[in-house]
Design a protein around this motif. Structure first.
Motif, mmCIF file in Angstrom:
data_model
loop_
_atom_site.group_PDB
_atom_site.id
_atom_site.type_symbol
_atom_site.label_atom_id
_atom_site.label_comp_id
_atom_site.label_asym_id
_atom_site.label_seq_id
_atom_site.Cartn_x
_atom_site.Cartn_y
_atom_site.Cartn_z
ATOM 1 N N PHE A 62 -2.854 11.657 -8.765
ATOM 2 C CA PHE A 62 -4.138 10.989 -8.939
ATOM 3 C C PHE A 62 -4.982 10.945 -7.669
ATOM 4 O O PHE A 62 -6.068 10.360 -7.680
ATOM 5 C CB PHE A 62 -3.926 9.535 -9.390
ATOM 6 C CG PHE A 62 -3.330 9.370 -10.760
ATOM 7 C CD1 PHE A 62 -3.357 10.398 -11.688
ATOM 8 C CD2 PHE A 62 -2.748 8.162 -11.127
ATOM 9 C CE1 PHE A 62 -2.813 10.240 -12.961
ATOM 10 C CE2 PHE A 62 -2.208 7.986 -12.395
ATOM 11 C CZ PHE A 62 -2.235 9.026 -13.309
ATOM 12 N N ALA A 63 -4.527 11.528 -6.575
ATOM 13 C CA ALA A 63 -5.137 11.289 -5.258
ATOM 14 C C ALA A 63 -6.641 11.551 -5.224
ATOM 15 O O ALA A 63 -7.390 10.797 -4.592
ATOM 16 C CB ALA A 63 -4.432 12.129 -4.199
ATOM 17 N N GLU A 64 -7.100 12.603 -5.892
ATOM 18 C CA GLU A 64 -8.513 12.957 -5.814
ATOM 19 C C GLU A 64 -9.412 11.947 -6.518
ATOM 20 O O GLU A 64 -10.619 11.931 -6.284
ATOM 21 C CB GLU A 64 -8.741 14.352 -6.393
ATOM 22 C CG GLU A 64 -8.122 15.461 -5.557
ATOM 23 C CD GLU A 64 -8.470 16.843 -6.084
ATOM 24 O OE1 GLU A 64 -9.211 16.922 -7.089
ATOM 25 O OE2 GLU A 64 -8.005 17.834 -5.492
ATOM 26 N N ARG A 65 -8.834 11.111 -7.359
ATOM 27 C CA ARG A 65 -9.642 10.155 -8.117
ATOM 28 C C ARG A 65 -9.610 8.745 -7.519
ATOM 29 O O ARG A 65 -10.336 7.868 -7.995
ATOM 30 C CB ARG A 65 -9.148 10.096 -9.570
ATOM 31 C CG ARG A 65 -9.163 11.442 -10.310
ATOM 32 C CD ARG A 65 -10.551 11.871 -10.687
ATOM 33 N NE ARG A 65 -11.159 10.969 -11.647
ATOM 34 C CZ ARG A 65 -10.972 11.049 -12.983
ATOM 35 N NH1 ARG A 65 -10.168 11.982 -13.481
ATOM 36 N NH2 ARG A 65 -11.580 10.208 -13.797
ATOM 37 N N ILE A 66 -8.762 8.518 -6.506
ATOM 38 C CA ILE A 66 -8.634 7.190 -5.921
ATOM 39 C C ILE A 66 -9.497 7.091 -4.670
ATOM 40 O O ILE A 66 -9.262 7.781 -3.679
ATOM 41 C CB ILE A 66 -7.167 6.866 -5.580
ATOM 42 C CG1 ILE A 66 -6.289 7.008 -6.819
ATOM 43 C CG2 ILE A 66 -7.057 5.456 -4.985
ATOM 44 C CD1 ILE A 66 -6.639 6.086 -7.968
ATOM 45 N N ALA A 67 -10.495 6.216 -4.724
ATOM 46 C CA ALA A 67 -11.406 6.054 -3.588
ATOM 47 C C ALA A 67 -10.752 5.262 -2.467
ATOM 48 O O ALA A 67 -10.965 5.552 -1.277
ATOM 49 C CB ALA A 67 -12.690 5.355 -4.045
ATOM 50 N N SER A 68 -9.952 4.241 -2.808
ATOM 51 C CA SER A 68 -9.327 3.404 -1.785
ATOM 52 C C SER A 68 -8.304 2.478 -2.422
ATOM 53 O O SER A 68 -8.290 2.280 -3.642
ATOM 54 C CB SER A 68 -10.382 2.563 -1.042
ATOM 55 O OG SER A 68 -11.058 1.697 -1.940
ATOM 56 N N VAL A 69 -7.451 1.931 -1.557
ATOM 57 C CA VAL A 69 -6.549 0.842 -1.934
ATOM 58 C C VAL A 69 -6.839 -0.301 -0.977
ATOM 59 O O VAL A 69 -6.643 -0.170 0.232
ATOM 60 C CB VAL A 69 -5.067 1.248 -1.858
ATOM 61 C CG1 VAL A 69 -4.171 0.087 -2.289
ATOM 62 C CG2 VAL A 69 -4.788 2.487 -2.720
ATOM 63 N N ARG A 70 -7.300 -1.411 -1.503
ATOM 64 C CA ARG A 70 -7.672 -2.558 -0.685
ATOM 65 C C ARG A 70 -6.756 -3.746 -0.984
ATOM 66 O O ARG A 70 -6.100 -3.774 -2.024
ATOM 67 C CB ARG A 70 -9.136 -2.950 -0.928
ATOM 68 C CG ARG A 70 -10.119 -1.960 -0.315
ATOM 69 C CD ARG A 70 -11.563 -2.400 -0.506
ATOM 70 N NE ARG A 70 -12.446 -1.662 0.387
ATOM 71 C CZ ARG A 70 -12.784 -2.051 1.605
ATOM 72 N NH1 ARG A 70 -12.309 -3.208 2.079
ATOM 73 N NH2 ARG A 70 -13.589 -1.326 2.357
ATOM 74 N N ILE A 73 0.809 -1.216 0.000
ATOM 75 C CA ILE A 73 0.000 0.000 0.000
ATOM 76 C C ILE A 73 0.850 1.278 0.000
ATOM 77 O O ILE A 73 0.577 2.196 -0.790
ATOM 78 C CB ILE A 73 -1.006 0.005 1.168
ATOM 79 C CG1 ILE A 73 -2.074 -1.070 0.932
ATOM 80 C CG2 ILE A 73 -1.668 1.374 1.323
ATOM 81 C CD1 ILE A 73 -3.092 -1.191 2.046
ATOM 82 N N PRO A 74 1.894 1.404 0.849
ATOM 83 C CA PRO A 74 2.682 2.637 0.797
ATOM 84 C C PRO A 74 3.325 2.894 -0.568
ATOM 85 O O PRO A 74 3.406 4.047 -1.011
ATOM 86 C CB PRO A 74 3.753 2.416 1.882
ATOM 87 C CG PRO A 74 3.132 1.446 2.835
ATOM 88 C CD PRO A 74 2.326 0.535 1.967
ATOM 89 N N MET A 75 3.775 1.840 -1.247
ATOM 90 C CA MET A 75 4.361 1.985 -2.565
ATOM 91 C C MET A 75 3.321 2.496 -3.564
ATOM 92 O O MET A 75 3.596 3.404 -4.361
ATOM 93 C CB MET A 75 4.924 0.637 -3.027
ATOM 94 C CG MET A 75 5.622 0.655 -4.363
ATOM 95 S SD MET A 75 6.568 -0.877 -4.657
ATOM 96 C CE MET A 75 5.281 -2.138 -4.549
ATOM 97 N N ILE A 76 2.118 1.955 -3.499
ATOM 98 C CA ILE A 76 1.049 2.397 -4.400
ATOM 99 C C ILE A 76 0.624 3.823 -4.073
ATOM 100 O O ILE A 76 0.423 4.651 -4.980
ATOM 101 C CB ILE A 76 -0.143 1.433 -4.326
ATOM 102 C CG1 ILE A 76 0.246 0.075 -4.925
ATOM 103 C CG2 ILE A 76 -1.359 2.009 -5.042
ATOM 104 C CD1 ILE A 76 -0.828 -0.987 -4.826
ATOM 105 N N ARG A 77 0.530 4.143 -2.795
ATOM 106 C CA ARG A 77 0.172 5.520 -2.420
ATOM 107 C C ARG A 77 1.223 6.508 -2.896
ATOM 108 O O ARG A 77 0.897 7.632 -3.310
ATOM 109 C CB ARG A 77 0.010 5.606 -0.900
ATOM 110 C CG ARG A 77 -1.292 5.000 -0.385
ATOM 111 C CD ARG A 77 -1.378 5.077 1.132
ATOM 112 N NE ARG A 77 -2.655 4.581 1.624
ATOM 113 C CZ ARG A 77 -2.876 4.224 2.874
ATOM 114 N NH1 ARG A 77 -1.896 4.318 3.774
ATOM 115 N NH2 ARG A 77 -4.065 3.775 3.248
ATOM 116 N N GLY A 78 2.497 6.092 -2.859
ATOM 117 C CA GLY A 78 3.561 6.956 -3.376
ATOM 118 C C GLY A 78 3.396 7.210 -4.861
ATOM 119 O O GLY A 78 3.569 8.345 -5.335
ATOM 120 N N ASN A 79 3.047 6.180 -5.619
ATOM 121 C CA ASN A 79 2.817 6.346 -7.051
ATOM 122 C C ASN A 79 1.604 7.224 -7.326
ATOM 123 O O ASN A 79 1.603 8.029 -8.269
ATOM 124 C CB ASN A 79 2.633 4.984 -7.725
ATOM 125 C CG ASN A 79 3.937 4.241 -7.896
ATOM 126 O OD1 ASN A 79 5.005 4.839 -7.883
ATOM 127 N ND2 ASN A 79 3.860 2.930 -8.043
#
Length: 236
Positions: free
Chosen positions: A131-139, A119-125
């Motif tokens: 893209f943050a405003e378009r990502i609802a979640s990472v599951r 998850i931290p790696m994906i959040r960094g990308n």
């Protein structure tokens, strides 16, 4: 055109299945050439693994030859930006093509990946790409990369998390957050449709191949104002 498909680990039980699945969408006349890294971690499940994998990825890129595009076959995009400085052809990982494709089909996207470690790696990308405003979640499905060969378990786990992403997080599209999940997207889409959720489910391997084909057809390559040529100097 030739697309170089770099599996960024020395050995992966499902590597041949992933490559065979990708070949089903390659345009007639184009060629997918698959290679595995000569060294590095057994799988990429975090920033440490990503750093260890990058040198071998770049070594493979140096041998790209007459390839018109390179796919670093990992959703974490390891070594991708460095490879764009090294090469004068398009280079993509799994993350950007899949999310960009989903953005043209929905407003809010959820990514379903393998483990919490990723998850931290994906959040960094997500942050680097804006893209943050378009990502609802990472599951996560809590299945390590090296255990993704149990396909029925994988599909059921992704489906469960995707349904939660829609019902709890407001997701309107699902992106599979690991290239080792290749081949699962259509079954998950059908399961969600049976629940009344008509949403796109994006496979990152297919998104990457098709984007590279478009880049090649349109004769596009990375901007050298962003990915500036590597300066010649001693590197020990």
């Amino acid at each position: 055109m030739k697309i170089l498909n770099i599996i960024p680990v020395p050995g992966l039980p499902i590597a041949s299945e992933v490559a065979a699945f990708m070949e089903t969408v390659v345009n007639k006349g184009n060629e997918l050439v698959t290679v595995l890294s000569a060294y590095g971690p057994a799988s990429i499940e975090g920033e440490y693994d990503e750093a260890l994998a990058a040198p071998a990825i770049l070594d493979q890129c140096k041998n790209a030859g007459d390839a018109a595009g390179v796919f670093v076959n990992c959703f974490g995009d390891p070594g991708v930006r460095a490879a764009r400085e090294l090469l004068d052809i398009p280079v993509v990982g799994g993350f950007e093509p899949a999310v960009l494709l989903a953005m043209g089909l929905s407003d809010k996207i959820s990514i379903v990946t393998v483990l919490k470690n990723v998850i931290p790696m994906i959040r960094g990308n997500i942050a680097k790409a804006g893209f943050a405003e378009r990502i609802a979640s990472v599951r996560v499905v809590n299945i390590p990369v090296l255990e993704l060969s149990d396909f029925d378990k994988l599909v059921d786990s992704i489906y469960a998390e995707s349904k939660l992403a829609i019902e709890s997080d407001g997701a309107e599209a699902i992106v599979l957050g690991c290239t080792g999940m290749a081949g699962a997207a259509e079954q998950i889409r059908q399961k969600l449709l049976q629940d009344g959720y008509d949403v796109p489910v994006i496979d990152p391997t297919l998104a990457a191949v098709k984007l590279l084909e478009v880049y090649g057809q349109l004769k596009l390559k990375p901007s050298k104002l962003t990915y500036m040529p590597i300066r010649e100097k001693e590197r020990l």
